[in-house]
Design a protein around this motif. Sequence first.
Motif, PDB file in Angstrom:
ATOM      1  N   ASP A  97       4.862   2.384   7.149  1.00 60.89           N
ATOM      2  CA  ASP A  97       3.925   2.304   8.253  1.00 60.89           C
ATOM      3  C   ASP A  97       2.689   3.316   8.393  1.00 60.89           C
ATOM      4  N   TRP A  98       3.046   4.598   8.134  1.00 63.62           N
ATOM      5  CA  TRP A  98       2.154   5.389   8.166  1.00 63.62           C
ATOM      6  C   TRP A  98       0.675   5.495   7.282  1.00 63.62           C
ATOM      7  N   ILE A  99       1.293   5.062   5.980  1.00 61.89           N
ATOM      8  CA  ILE A  99       0.241   5.000   4.912  1.00 61.89           C
ATOM      9  C   ILE A  99      -0.558   3.764   5.249  1.00 61.89           C
ATOM     10  N   TRP A 100       0.015   2.523   5.577  1.00 63.72           N
ATOM     11  CA  TRP A 100      -0.642   1.451   6.553  1.00 63.72           C
ATOM     12  C   TRP A 100      -1.603   1.959   7.271  1.00 63.72           C
ATOM     13  N   ILE A 101      -1.062   2.663   8.253  1.00 66.84           N
ATOM     14  CA  ILE A 101      -2.140   2.901   9.290  1.00 66.84           C
ATOM     15  C   ILE A 101      -3.275   3.871   8.942  1.00 66.84           C
ATOM     16  N   ARG A 106      10.196   9.666  21.774  1.00 64.62           N
ATOM     17  CA  ARG A 106       9.226   9.771  20.804  1.00 64.62           C
ATOM     18  C   ARG A 106       8.150   8.509  20.967  1.00 64.62           C
ATOM     19  N   LEU A 107       8.981   7.324  21.089  1.00 62.05           N
ATOM     20  CA  LEU A 107       8.284   6.089  21.132  1.00 62.05           C
ATOM     21  C   LEU A 107       7.805   5.991  22.576  1.00 62.05           C
ATOM     22  N   GLU A 108       8.521   6.435  23.664  1.00 60.79           N
ATOM     23  CA  GLU A 108       7.786   6.572  25.056  1.00 60.79           C
ATOM     24  C   GLU A 108       6.557   7.557  25.033  1.00 60.79           C
ATOM     25  N   LYS A 152      22.692   0.428   6.059  1.00 59.54           N
ATOM     26  CA  LYS A 152      23.175   1.584   7.135  1.00 59.54           C
ATOM     27  C   LYS A 152      24.061   2.789   6.756  1.00 59.54           C
ATOM     28  N   ARG A 153      24.756   2.542   5.634  1.00 60.04           N
ATOM     29  CA  ARG A 153      26.000   3.468   5.580  1.00 60.04           C
ATOM     30  C   ARG A 153      25.601   4.461   4.103  1.00 60.04           C
ATOM     31  N   ASN A 154      24.238   4.296   3.659  1.00 58.96           N
ATOM     32  CA  ASN A 154      24.051   5.257   2.621  1.00 58.96           C
ATOM     33  C   ASN A 154      22.870   6.202   2.786  1.00 58.96           C
ATOM     34  N   VAL A 155      22.898   7.214   1.749  1.00 64.36           N
ATOM     35  CA  VAL A 155      22.103   8.390   2.083  1.00 64.36           C
ATOM     36  C   VAL A 155      20.564   7.725   1.880  1.00 64.36           C
ATOM     37  N   PHE A 156      20.128   6.843   1.311  1.00 61.90           N
ATOM     38  CA  PHE A 156      19.069   6.128   1.181  1.00 61.90           C
ATOM     39  C   PHE A 156      18.459   6.011   2.742  1.00 61.90           C
ATOM     40  N   ALA A 157      19.384   5.164   3.465  1.00 65.43           N
ATOM     41  CA  ALA A 157      19.055   4.727   4.699  1.00 65.43           C
ATOM     42  C   ALA A 157      18.698   6.023   5.619  1.00 65.43           C
ATOM     43  N   ARG A 158      19.506   7.237   5.389  1.00 67.39           N
ATOM     44  CA  ARG A 158      19.143   8.120   6.204  1.00 67.39           C
ATOM     45  C   ARG A 158      17.835   8.740   5.973  1.00 67.39           C
ATOM     46  N   LEU A 159      17.504   8.800   4.702  1.00 67.31           N
ATOM     47  CA  LEU A 159      16.451   9.506   4.159  1.00 67.31           C
ATOM     48  C   LEU A 159      15.166   8.727   4.734  1.00 67.31           C
ATOM     49  N   THR A 160      15.223   7.390   4.696  1.00 69.52           N
ATOM     50  CA  THR A 160      14.022   6.420   5.182  1.00 69.52           C
ATOM     51  C   THR A 160      14.026   6.613   6.773  1.00 69.52           C
ATOM     52  N   ALA A 161      15.259   6.928   7.379  1.00 67.61           N
ATOM     53  CA  ALA A 161      15.358   6.773   8.848  1.00 67.61           C
ATOM     54  C   ALA A 161      14.331   7.967   9.371  1.00 67.61           C
ATOM     55  N   ILE A 162      14.452   9.473   8.648  1.00 69.94           N
ATOM     56  CA  ILE A 162      13.870  10.517   9.420  1.00 69.94           C
ATOM     57  C   ILE A 162      12.194  10.484   9.910  1.00 69.94           C
ATOM     58  N   PRO A 163      11.390   9.958   8.843  1.00 72.82           N
ATOM     59  CA  PRO A 163      10.143   9.796   9.257  1.00 72.82           C
ATOM     60  C   PRO A 163      10.046   8.773  10.766  1.00 72.82           C
ATOM     61  N   ASN A 164      10.620   7.849  10.674  1.00 72.12           N
ATOM     62  CA  ASN A 164      10.943   7.129  11.861  1.00 72.12           C
ATOM     63  C   ASN A 164      11.337   7.689  12.992  1.00 72.12           C
ATOM     64  N   LEU A 165      12.419   8.485  13.049  1.00 76.67           N
ATOM     65  CA  LEU A 165      12.872   9.279  14.072  1.00 76.67           C
ATOM     66  C   LEU A 165      11.743  10.302  14.539  1.00 76.67           C
ATOM     67  N   LEU A 166      11.127  11.067  13.546  1.00 74.16           N
ATOM     68  CA  LEU A 166      10.309  12.102  13.892  1.00 74.16           C
ATOM     69  C   LEU A 166       8.763  11.502  14.482  1.00 74.16           C
ATOM     70  N   LEU A 200       0.910  -1.247   0.076  1.00 78.11           N
ATOM     71  CA  LEU A 200      -0.005   0.034   0.087  1.00 78.11           C
ATOM     72  C   LEU A 200       0.916   1.154   0.023  1.00 78.11           C
ATOM     73  N   GLY A 201       2.131   1.268   0.509  1.00 75.93           N
ATOM     74  CA  GLY A 201       3.057   2.479   0.461  1.00 75.93           C
ATOM     75  C   GLY A 201       3.367   2.773  -1.064  1.00 75.93           C
ATOM     76  N   PRO A 202       3.662   3.912  -1.146  1.00 74.94           N
ATOM     77  CA  PRO A 202       4.263   4.696  -2.203  1.00 74.94           C
ATOM     78  C   PRO A 202       5.592   3.997  -2.911  1.00 74.94           C
ATOM     79  N   GLY A 203       5.515   3.804  -4.281  1.00 76.74           N
ATOM     80  CA  GLY A 203       6.528   3.023  -4.794  1.00 76.74           C
ATOM     81  C   GLY A 203       8.001   3.676  -4.501  1.00 76.74           C
ATOM     82  N   MET A 204       8.082   5.133  -4.174  1.00 75.46           N
ATOM     83  CA  MET A 204       9.230   5.810  -3.904  1.00 75.46           C
ATOM     84  C   MET A 204       9.849   5.350  -2.619  1.00 75.46           C
ATOM     85  N   TRP A 205       8.997   5.046  -1.675  1.00 82.45           N
ATOM     86  CA  TRP A 205       9.518   4.843  -0.465  1.00 82.45           C
ATOM     87  C   TRP A 205       9.889   3.284  -0.168  1.00 82.45           C
TER      88      TRP A 205
END
Length: 167
Positions: A53-57, A130-132, A32-46, A18-23
């Motif tokens: 997951d957000w789209i599925w929710i 954030r998780l707490e 863990k070492r490339n820029v893609f990992a850093r981009l995908t980590a931002i929403p998880n961090l925030l 259900l998620g967008p193809g880009m993500w």
Amino acid sequence: GCDNDNFCIHRVGIQNELGPGMWRILETKSSKRNVFARLTAIPNLLYGYSILDWIWIAKVTEYLERIVIENGSYDILHTRMNPPINHFVALRLKKKLRNLAWCAYFSDPWPFHLYPKPYLSSAGRLLRLRLEMKLNQILINASTLIFPSKYLIDHMLMGSREKYKHK
């Protein structure tokens, strides 16, 4: 579906497609070492969860709202931990359906940085906070809490969360 006594169960599983193809592409290409990992980590961090997951929710919340409109209210919404986004669906639904009875089942400690040693998982300070906050929202909004053991109750509901043991 519903049985002859009008007892209905609607089970919704995780559907990452259900998620967008880009993500999906970013998460597939990330290490863990490339820029893609850093981009995908931002929403998880925030937010405490990924874009997928957000789209599925959002999609599952919309689906469950539609069931309520078509069939009337639920007697109870039961969500299970693992993955924790199941509880996030209930949190979102609870904002729209305030009288919804919600039973939140915790099969394991969560967030993962609250695991006891030697299973303790590390997370950055912002993500831990954030998780707490999400955990506290779940504990506040759930009508009932279920834990499979007294040990897990005592572990998860210690300190400032002890006040939720009555649930």
